[in-house]
Design a protein around this motif. Sequence first.
Motif, short mmCIF file in Angstrom:
data_model
loop_
_atom_site.label_atom_id
_atom_site.label_comp_id
_atom_site.label_asym_id
_atom_site.label_seq_id
_atom_site.Cartn_x
_atom_site.Cartn_y
_atom_site.Cartn_z
N ILE A 37 7.70 -1.23 10.97
CA ILE A 37 8.15 -0.36 9.86
C ILE A 37 8.86 0.85 10.45
O ILE A 37 9.96 1.25 10.01
CB ILE A 37 6.96 0.09 8.98
N MET A 38 8.25 1.44 11.48
CA MET A 38 8.84 2.63 12.11
C MET A 38 10.20 2.30 12.73
O MET A 38 11.14 3.09 12.66
CB MET A 38 7.88 3.17 13.16
N SER A 66 12.30 0.13 11.69
CA SER A 66 13.28 0.06 10.59
C SER A 66 13.70 1.46 10.16
O SER A 66 14.88 1.71 9.91
CB SER A 66 12.67 -0.63 9.37
N ILE A 67 12.72 2.35 10.06
CA ILE A 67 13.05 3.73 9.64
C ILE A 67 13.99 4.36 10.65
O ILE A 67 15.01 4.97 10.29
CB ILE A 67 11.75 4.56 9.49
N SER A 71 17.83 5.11 9.51
CA SER A 71 18.16 6.53 9.33
C SER A 71 19.35 6.89 10.20
O SER A 71 20.30 7.53 9.75
CB SER A 71 16.96 7.42 9.72
N GLY A 97 16.54 5.21 5.37
CA GLY A 97 15.47 4.91 6.31
C GLY A 97 14.15 4.69 5.58
O GLY A 97 13.43 3.71 5.86
N LEU A 98 13.86 5.57 4.63
CA LEU A 98 12.57 5.48 3.95
C LEU A 98 12.55 4.31 2.95
O LEU A 98 11.51 3.66 2.78
CB LEU A 98 12.24 6.81 3.27
N GLY A 141 11.99 1.40 4.99
CA GLY A 141 10.60 1.49 5.43
C GLY A 141 9.64 0.99 4.36
O GLY A 141 8.72 0.21 4.66
N THR A 158 7.38 -2.32 4.52
CA THR A 158 5.93 -2.18 4.30
C THR A 158 5.45 -3.25 3.30
O THR A 158 4.39 -3.87 3.51
CB THR A 158 5.61 -0.77 3.75
N GLY A 180 6.58 9.37 8.86
CA GLY A 180 7.72 8.69 8.25
C GLY A 180 8.84 9.68 7.96
O GLY A 180 10.01 9.47 8.33
N SER A 186 12.40 9.97 10.17
CA SER A 186 13.70 9.69 9.53
C SER A 186 14.58 10.94 9.57
O SER A 186 15.80 10.84 9.75
CB SER A 186 13.51 9.18 8.10
#
Lengths: 302, 255
Positions: B66-67, B69-70, B74, B116-117, B120, B124, B145, B149
């Motif tokens: 997940i991180m 991806s963020i 971003s 980004g979020l 995320g 998730t 998070g 980002s």
Amino acid sequence: MDALTIGGLTKQYRSGVQALNGISLCVKEGDFYGLLGPNGAGKTTTIGIITSLITKTSGTVKIFGIDIDDDFPAAKKLIGVVPQEYNFSIFEKVIDIVCQQAGYYGMSRAEALVSAEKYLRRLGLWDKRQVAARELSGGMKRRLMIARGLVHEPRLLILDEPTAGVDVELRRGMWDFLEKLNGDGRTIILTTHYLEEAEQLCERIAIIAHGEIVIDTGKRELLRRLDTETFVLDTRAPVHTIRPLDLVSFTIVDETTIELTMPHTLSLNTIFAHLAEHGIIVESMRNKTNRLEELFMELVEA
Amino acid sequence: MKDALIALSCISRKETTRIFRIWIQTLVPPVITMTLYFIIFGRLIGSQLRDIGGYNYMAFIAPGLIMMSIITNSYTNTVSSFFSAKFQRNVEELLVSPTPDWAIVLGYVSGGMVRGLCVGVLVTVVSIFFAGLSVYNLFFIVIFGLLTSFVFSLAGMINGIFAKKFDDVSIIPTFVITPLTYLGGVFYSISLLPDFWRTVSKINPIIYMVDGFRYGFLGIHDISVYGGVSILVVFAVILFGANLYLLKKGVGIRS
């Protein structure tokens, strides 16, 4: 009040090119001011400095008395700019492009929508407001940039070659629009390659060449400097010879077309009388070139 | 100030609209990529591996993915959007206006954060499906998070300011961010490394982000989470200052 005062403005690019060599000029509030010059003369550099896209090397620029070195944001609020090349996101809708620009000047969305509608309607783009900019024709894109430049109601509008590449009908329509804007009290600075355009619209004209202002004066004073003028005459019957006339040079272009260059001190009546005396009947007459163009070439090449 | 806030909201709105207008390019691909990670690394390979910190491998890598991806989204959003504005020259719309530099930076950064979020959150949801993810400490999930980002959007903006051609947009993500992310503890715990490489790993700032984020989900960590937050705040301040400096100097945008 002075809308724009430039003093000793210089610009040397990192490449070493000296684009401006200490130009000074003054545009009064309400003027329709033309800045003319050949490519690379320094017109776009001057506009770039006024609008902050280019940083000056030295000199002063004041917009309605506000020095850009003291408070550029306040000065920028008073300026609207219509650049030479399209510089909007082609993927966005017309209404969004105009409203966003208003927002960058601090107008709320509601205020922006009112102003955007006003200018999009006046420029004939209201029906296209939901269309992505890439789908507009070239002329419409030009008008979109004018609407965007006006949406925050600037007191000074700067147009860099606004009619480049647009057809004659549209150009005339834009001229009418700009004349009305100026008539409403808005100060306009125009750079153009179309000298006919400057002659039609501008009351004051500056000519810039090699980074220097060659002349900055009223249009009438400028045109008065032309000491000769060239006309093209169409005759009813073929002409083979013309008897000479003092101070006038005649050239037979073809059987029914004569070109003549005469000083301003001479009356056209004298010419017609001379031609009539020798049995030449003139059916129509026109300027060979735009008068300003002649002067422009003379000054720029000097 | 009011005018600047209106300008900021305009840039944010424009950036957000752009992300959702081209959602098939901005939101879908990272979700597909992460789903493949879950299937290949989590399910196929992970099932052969032993638990880490009391969690199966799928659950262990989920926060890191997940991180990841963020971080990438971003960064990519800000660099591509700002470079595109420079390329199409519509950045001039902003430059000729009285919009202050801080509003320009925050406007573009807000776009990076939104993308980004959003990605995320989508990843998730995917990870809940694969790993049955639970929440140990929501505060650290949110703070890591948001800060990550923010930091990577600021970094992307700097890349966008310097970028002169399309190649410049992808050089840093390819040669710097991706390797640092892979070496940032997404797929392993640095406690498994020899002492020397564990120490070397701590030079990599991404390890603090992944570790703190994982703590928020699983309650396990290799490094101090407060130290991670502090490092992110320091990076945020430095990168924000660097952006303001570059815009003030007109680097890449003014002649």
